[in-house]
Write a protein that holds these residues in place. Structure first.
Motif, PDB file in Angstrom:
ATOM      1  N   ASN A   1       0.807  -1.218   0.000  1.00 44.78           N
ATOM      2  CA  ASN A   1       0.000   0.000   0.000  1.00 44.78           C
ATOM      3  C   ASN A   1       0.843   1.272   0.000  1.00 44.78           C
ATOM      4  O   ASN A   1       0.300   2.373   0.140  1.00 44.78           O
ATOM      5  N   THR A   2       2.136   1.128  -0.154  1.00 45.33           N
ATOM      6  CA  THR A   2       3.034   2.292  -0.262  1.00 45.33           C
ATOM      7  C   THR A   2       3.996   2.041  -1.426  1.00 45.33           C
ATOM      8  O   THR A   2       5.180   1.755  -1.225  1.00 45.33           O
ATOM      9  N   PRO A   3       3.496   2.117  -2.661  1.00 47.70           N
ATOM     10  CA  PRO A   3       4.330   1.768  -3.833  1.00 47.70           C
ATOM     11  C   PRO A   3       5.585   2.624  -3.958  1.00 47.70           C
ATOM     12  O   PRO A   3       6.597   2.166  -4.497  1.00 47.70           O
ATOM     13  N   ALA A   4       5.561   3.851  -3.447  1.00 47.24           N
ATOM     14  CA  ALA A   4       6.764   4.688  -3.528  1.00 47.24           C
ATOM     15  C   ALA A   4       7.896   4.067  -2.712  1.00 47.24           C
ATOM     16  O   ALA A   4       9.066   4.107  -3.121  1.00 47.24           O
ATOM     17  N   ARG A   5       7.562   3.495  -1.558  1.00 46.64           N
ATOM     18  CA  ARG A   5       8.583   2.835  -0.736  1.00 46.64           C
ATOM     19  C   ARG A   5       9.086   1.561  -1.411  1.00 46.64           C
ATOM     20  O   ARG A   5      10.267   1.238  -1.350  1.00 46.64           O
ATOM     21  N   ARG A   6       8.185   0.835  -2.055  1.00 46.36           N
ATOM     22  CA  ARG A   6       8.567  -0.425  -2.682  1.00 46.36           C
ATOM     23  C   ARG A   6       9.550  -0.198  -3.826  1.00 46.36           C
ATOM     24  O   ARG A   6      10.410  -1.047  -4.105  1.00 46.36           O
ATOM     25  N   LYS A   7       9.459   0.962  -4.506  1.00 43.46           N
ATOM     26  CA  LYS A   7      10.364   1.233  -5.624  1.00 43.46           C
ATOM     27  C   LYS A   7      11.820   1.324  -5.173  1.00 43.46           C
ATOM     28  O   LYS A   7      12.726   1.118  -5.974  1.00 43.46           O
ATOM     29  N   PHE A   8      12.036   1.651  -3.911  1.00 47.37           N
ATOM     30  CA  PHE A   8      13.400   1.811  -3.424  1.00 47.37           C
ATOM     31  C   PHE A   8      14.046   0.490  -3.016  1.00 47.37           C
ATOM     32  O   PHE A   8      15.226   0.449  -2.691  1.00 47.37           O
ATOM     33  N   LEU A   9      13.271  -0.593  -3.004  1.00 44.84           N
ATOM     34  CA  LEU A   9      13.827  -1.900  -2.677  1.00 44.84           C
ATOM     35  C   LEU A   9      14.685  -2.396  -3.838  1.00 44.84           C
ATOM     36  O   LEU A   9      14.465  -2.056  -5.000  1.00 44.84           O
TER      37      LEU A   9
END
Length: 556
Positions: free
Chosen positions: A152-160
């Motif tokens: 539910n936080t795709p912006a955070r997932r992009k940094f993985l």
């Protein structure tokens, strides 16, 4: 804009940003909860580097049915009861925000049972919304299942990063935990594959086996066991000898009351103990445990609890530094006699070596720079007298202009890089293939590179899940220590950290590992330098001459 009270959902996501950075952060929090619950057996089941699923099951005390909703609520914990407890922490966790933070950014399921006669219960959390407690089947203990992290936080997932990189971070967290709780057994699976099965430690031999799984089988052979104590502080563990180092500071574990820390004061104390004993760019290995009365240390100074604050920081700093320094000094004094004998083992045919070299550099077929000729073309009676090999790295000689200092490893590295491009047959079979035992993480580092390494002359065969056979090395390598060669190669391959590597990317790694692992005796450094000049790879870092006037100034 008017001030508003943040919603619980948004507040939890902000808290998660401080605590939950990646799947490894989740694993750390869950493992610490299991250990605080008194578990003596923990299973981990992970898929796709923790991005798809991360499951932790323990046989600890479990959670009461009426406490399940509180367990996933922010700032709810069983580990603190009064304000004064904050200054006397005996547990790994204490803030009561881990499960709430995880539940705000992932799909979280919690299964627990305190008493089999009462039954087990579960609760589901998915970012936000009401959660209900439902009956389920589960043995005594707790299972936490985390799926779709940051869904539910795709912006955070992009940094993985990639699954492989995230898994490496997970594995590092696991490695740190298992070396601080020997009394606990662990089972670790990734993508349905069992990677670790570590039974609870019952004796010293089992403890050493667990350490070897993480640090490698050579660590304890080159480590000094220490134990020091003063009132209120105990310090014990293993410190690597000054000559046993790595190119990165990845195997430096120090624990405070069972919690791994990366504290600036502690790191400075240990660096100061080694400061005059290491080559530039090399790092020691150590596995150390510090036990201090909880009331004498504040662990509530950093969200991840890696940094701490000591009530008497100067005492702790000096105690750690002096303890390690004393252990290293004692080891050095015990081996000084051997080193002295080795340093005096010179080549008796000094004049013959020099004359052969003198003829070699004056051959008309060799295109050697004027700088090199000026260095070596002295009258034959002015013999360059070898003085010995220092620390298995530097070649010392008495030169008419002063003290000649040659960095043998750097010279070999530059030469090997040239020979890689010039050699026709790059494979030299070892007379007797060498079997080496590696840790499972080391095996996984080597596997993706195996085919390209074969093309470049490094022939490796996997014998079992933790044994490898070294059959060939590049034919121009000097005599190498096979175990050290593979250790250095693994260090270099770890630094590549790329998915699109080519054969050319591995050449520097292989040549550096070969030069570091060369068995150095009374080398003919003059001929080595002449070869470098022949290939036109002059480098002022390979050798230097210290003139008598400079030496005199240094010794004043």
């Amino acid at each position: 804009m008017r001030i508003k009270q943040l919603s619980a959902y948004l507040a939890n996501q902000i808290a998660a940003g401080e605590v939950i950075e990646r799947p490894a952060s989740v694993l750390k929090e869950l493992l610490e909860n299991s250990l605080d619950a008194g578990a003596n057996y923990i299973e981990l089941d992970i898929e796709k580097g923790g991005l798809k699923q991360l499951r932790v099951t323990d046989n600890g005390a479990g959670i009461h049915k009426d406490d399940l909703l509180l367990a996933v609520s922010p700032h709810a914990t069983s580990k603190l009861q009064a304000p004064e407890d904050l200054f006397n922490i005996h547990t790994l966790g204490f803030r009561g925000e881990a499960l709430a933070s995880i539940g705000s950014v992932a799909r979280l399921q919690l299964f627990s049972c305190q008493d089999s006669s009462v039954g087990a219960w579960q609760i589901n959390v998915a970012g936000y919304g009401d959660s209900q407690v439902m009956p389920t089947a589960h043995p005594v203990g707790t299972t936490v299942l985390v799926q779709d992290l940051f869904f539910n936080t795709p912006a955070r997932r992009k940094f993985l990063r990639s699954d492989k990189t995230e898994f490496n971070q997970l594995e590092e967290i696991f490695r740190r935990i298992v070396l601080s709780h020997y009394e606990v057994g662990f089972l670790f699976k990734h993508n349905q594959r069992q990677l670790y099965q570590l039974p609870a430690v019952q004796n010293t031999l089992a403890q050493e086996k667990r350490i070897a799984k993480i640090f490698g089988s050579n660590f304890l052979q080159h480590a000094l066991q220490i134990e020091f104590a003063i009132p209120g502080i105990k310090f014990w563990g293993w410190v690597g000898e000054a000559k046993y180092t790595r190119s990165q500071a990845d195997l430096q574990y120090i624990y405070l009351n069972g919690r791994i820390i990366r504290d600036k004061l502690v790191n400075h104390a240990l660096r100061s103990a080694y400061e005059d004993k290491l080559y530039p760019g090399r790092y020691p290995l150590f596995l150390l445990y510090l036990e201090i009365e909880p009331s004498k240390v504040d662990v509530n100074v950093h969200p991840t609890k890696h940094e701490v604050r000591f009530h008497d920081s100067r005492l702790v700093h000096d105690f750690l530094s002096q303890s390690v320094r004393e252990a290293l000094a004692k080891s050095a004094s015990q081996s000084s006699e051997t080193h002295t004998q080795a340093a005096g083992n010179f080549n008796p045919q000094v004049s013959q070596i020099y004359n052969q070299f003198y003829e070699y550099v004056n051959k008309p077929s060799l295109q050697i720079s004027e700088q090199a000729k000026a260095l070596y073309q002295t009258p034959k009676q002015a013999v360059i007298e070898p003085l010995g090999v220092l620390h298995n790295k530097y070649w010392l000689a008495q030169h008419p202009k002063g003290l000649l200092l040659v960095d043998i490893r750097q010279a070999l590295f530059l030469l090997n890089q040239q020979l890689y491009t010039q050699a026709d047959a790059i494979v030299k079979p070892l007379l007797i293939p060498v079997t080496l035992t590696l840790t499972e993480p080391q095996i996984r580092i080597l596997e993706p590179y195996q085919v390209l390494l074969q093309e470049l002359g490094v022939g490796l065969s996997l014998l079992s899940h933790n044994q490898i056979l070294l059959r060939t090395v590049p034919n121009f390598f000097s005599k190498v220590n096979a175990s050290q060669f593979l250790t250095c190669l693994l260090e270099e391959l770890t630094l590549i950290n790329r998915e699109d590597y080519q054969a050319a990317d591995l050449v520097p790694s292989i040549t550096k590992a070969g030069s570091q692992a060369a068995e150095v005796s009374q080398l003919d450094a003059q001929v080595l330098l002449a070869q470098l000049e022949q290939f036109q790879c002059q480098n002022n870092k390979v050798y230097t001459i210290i003139e008598p006037e400079t030496l005199a100034k240094m010794l004043r």
